[in-house]
Design an enzyme around this catalytic site. Structure first.
Site, PDB file in Angstrom:
ATOM      1  N   SER A 172      28.455  87.759  47.414  1.00  0.00           N
ATOM      2  CA  SER A 172      27.604  86.727  46.808  1.00  0.00           C
ATOM      3  C   SER A 172      26.222  86.677  47.432  1.00  0.00           C
ATOM      4  O   SER A 172      25.346  86.007  46.917  1.00  0.00           O
ATOM      5  CB  SER A 172      28.257  85.364  46.988  1.00  0.00           C
ATOM      6  OG  SER A 172      28.034  84.885  48.292  1.00  0.00           O
ATOM      7  N   GLU A 177      -0.620  54.132  59.336  1.00  0.00           N
ATOM      8  CA  GLU A 177      -1.578  53.041  59.550  1.00  0.00           C
ATOM      9  C   GLU A 177      -2.316  53.222  60.872  1.00  0.00           C
ATOM     10  O   GLU A 177      -3.524  52.981  60.957  1.00  0.00           O
ATOM     11  CB  GLU A 177      -0.840  51.690  59.601  1.00  0.00           C
ATOM     12  CG  GLU A 177      -0.102  51.309  58.333  1.00  0.00           C
ATOM     13  CD  GLU A 177       1.341  51.789  58.341  1.00  0.00           C
ATOM     14  OE1 GLU A 177       1.612  52.921  58.814  1.00  0.00           O
ATOM     15  OE2 GLU A 177       2.217  51.046  57.854  1.00  0.00           O
ATOM     16  N   ALA A 196      22.775  79.318  44.094  1.00  0.00           N
ATOM     17  CA  ALA A 196      22.181  80.453  43.379  1.00  0.00           C
ATOM     18  C   ALA A 196      23.261  81.038  42.492  1.00  0.00           C
ATOM     19  O   ALA A 196      24.358  81.359  42.965  1.00  0.00           O
ATOM     20  CB  ALA A 196      21.701  81.497  44.378  1.00  0.00           C
ATOM     21  N   PRO A 216      31.574  75.976  45.508  1.00  0.00           N
ATOM     22  CA  PRO A 216      31.960  75.261  44.302  1.00  0.00           C
ATOM     23  C   PRO A 216      33.008  74.170  44.518  1.00  0.00           C
ATOM     24  O   PRO A 216      32.952  73.129  43.869  1.00  0.00           O
ATOM     25  CB  PRO A 216      32.526  76.361  43.393  1.00  0.00           C
ATOM     26  CG  PRO A 216      32.459  77.638  44.141  1.00  0.00           C
ATOM     27  CD  PRO A 216      31.713  77.438  45.408  1.00  0.00           C
ATOM     28  N   ASP A 275      31.522  84.012  53.604  1.00  0.00           N
ATOM     29  CA  ASP A 275      30.184  84.601  53.804  1.00  0.00           C
ATOM     30  C   ASP A 275      29.698  84.601  55.252  1.00  0.00           C
ATOM     31  O   ASP A 275      28.701  85.260  55.548  1.00  0.00           O
ATOM     32  CB  ASP A 275      29.146  83.816  52.975  1.00  0.00           C
ATOM     33  CG  ASP A 275      29.421  83.900  51.475  1.00  0.00           C
ATOM     34  OD1 ASP A 275      30.187  84.791  51.076  1.00  0.00           O
ATOM     35  OD2 ASP A 275      28.868  83.075  50.737  1.00  0.00           O
TER      36      ASP A 275
END
Ligand SMILES: NC(=O)c1ccc[n+]([C@@H]2O[C@H](COP(=O)([O-])OP(=O)(O)OC[C@H]3O[C@@H](n4cnc5c(N)ncnc54)[C@H](OP(=O)(O)O)[C@@H]3O)[C@@H](O)[C@H]2O)c1
Length: 364
Positions: free
Chosen positions: A182, A67, A168, A295, A214
């Site tokens: 992975s 605004e 993924a 997971p 990872d």
């Protein structure tokens, strides 16, 4: 379309206001990637003849509200005119003053907004303007304005961050190979998108299992590896504090919180309590969370009812072994499956991205 008419007759300029609101929604969308933890808002100011004299959108937290940008552009031509805004103007003083005061000072005669502000701290703007004699209508193009601001609106209504679970997987739903590798399941284009997605969020969350497997960095980086201007806080959910001191998430590239049971308490399963974690993140100002696995944590998040949206990158690869994208949900029969509604499907390089919102969980 109008739901809260207090100004008597519908204005003859309704078609102009509709067009202005459509434009305001498009303006709001320009801030969608940079504005969190604030709402995405767009504003168009019409003069008393219905001509557009100012436009604005909210770009980032701490920056001017939509605004204010639009009123500044309009200058004196706003007097006697109409402000068309995607979200009810705020009535409180945050980092900037209340928008209602700016609208009154500019001499706005009429306010048209799409969605009422669900934030109890900032709401009441419409009422305040009505009390000062401004004609106010709410609800115009509310569905479109909702969609453009969905993460923020959902977060404020549920009082926890809007949470997107991203993963993924291979075509057979595996997120790692049997040997644990992975990293390169999805292609370079998908990975580039994930970096952009991170920079739109306030917080990125992983389980300690992913850190141990990872050692991800979890920052938002560009093509050249350069850190993006906006970095989400990195959170590792780690009940017992098993994150190694050498973990890459502990470098200084972005803030990191290793959330242990000492911080958030334990749930019934003895692990770090995810609802308390969500409460803490919300209290610290986080409105968008990107949950990046793995997971086990994703299943626990789903069971706790904390996921709103899923973004899946599916790679044209088959593994036939290795962990699947999601751990056990305790679902035994199809009736109890978590149901989603697909919002968008796109090809990203050699992969396919599916965006879907959760619509029903556990037979509910
Ligand atoms: N392709 C992908 O998109 C992707 C993404 C991420 C991970 N991965 C793969 O997934 C594998 C790791 O999976 P993971 O399931 O072991 O890792 P994870 O889900 O990241 O971490 C699981 C750990 O989180 C901790 N945790 C803390 N609070 C929890 C809670 N309330 N509920 C559940 N867990 C909680 C638990 O350890 P404590 O009890 O000790 O706290 C648990 O063992 C790796 O192979 C990795 O490569 C793939």
């Amino acid at each position: 379309v109008t739901t809260q008419t207090t100004g008597g007759e519908r204005q003859p300029s309704h078609a102009l206001e509709l067009a202005a609101m459509r434009r305001a929604v498009a303006l709001a969308a320009r801030g969608a990637a940079t504005v969190s933890p604030n709402p995405a808002v767009g504003c168009v100011v019409l003069d008393q003849h219905g001509e557009t004299v100012g436009e604005g959108w909210h770009e980032r937290a701490g920056g001017p509200h939509a605004e204010v940008v639009a009123l500044d552009r309009a200058g004196g031509r706003a007097r006697g005119g109409t402000a068309v805004v995607t979200l009810e103007p705020c009535a409180h003083t945050g980092r900037t003053g209340p928008c209602t005061d700016r609208l009154l000072a500019a001499g706005i005669a009429r306010l048209v907004y799409a969605v009422a502000d669900p934030d109890p701290v900032a709401s009441g703007g419409a009422m305040r303007l009505r009390e000062r004699g401004v004609t106010v209508d709410g609800g115009l193009l509310a569905d479109q304005a909702e969609a453009v601001n969905k993460p923020w609106l959902t977060a404020v209504r549920r009082k926890r961050p809007f949470t997107v679970w991203k993963y993924a997987a291979t075509l057979d739903g595996r997120v790692a190979a049997a040997d644990g590798t992975s990293r390169w399941i999805s292609g370079a284009d998908a990975r580039r998108e994930v970096h952009a997605m991170r920079s739109t969020c306030d917080t990125v969350v992983v389980g300690v299992g992913t850190v141990l497997a990872d050692d991800p960095h979890l920052t938002a980086r560009g093509e050249d590896g350069e850190l993006a201007g906006r970095q989400p806080t990195r959170v590792v959910v780690d009940t017992e504090g098993r994150t190694p001191p050498t973990a890459r998430v502990l470098d200084g590239a972005a803030p990191t919180w290793v959330a242990t049971a000492a911080d958030v308490g334990r749930g019934r399963d003895g692990r770090a309590d995810l609802t308390t974690l969500a409460d803490r993140l919300y209290a610290r100002g986080s409105r968008r969370v990107l949950l990046e696995g793995g997971p086990t944590l994703a299943a626990a998040y789903l069971r706790a009812g904390l996921i709103d949206r899923v973004v899946a990158y599916v790679a044209p690869t088959l593994l036939g072994a290795g962990p699947s994208a999601l751990g056990d949900l305790g679902v035994a029969t199809l009736d109890d499956a978590v149901r989603l509604e697909v919002r968008h499907v796109a090809r990203v390089g050699s992969d396919v991205r599916i965006d879907a919102d959760i619509v029903a969980q556990g037979g509910r």
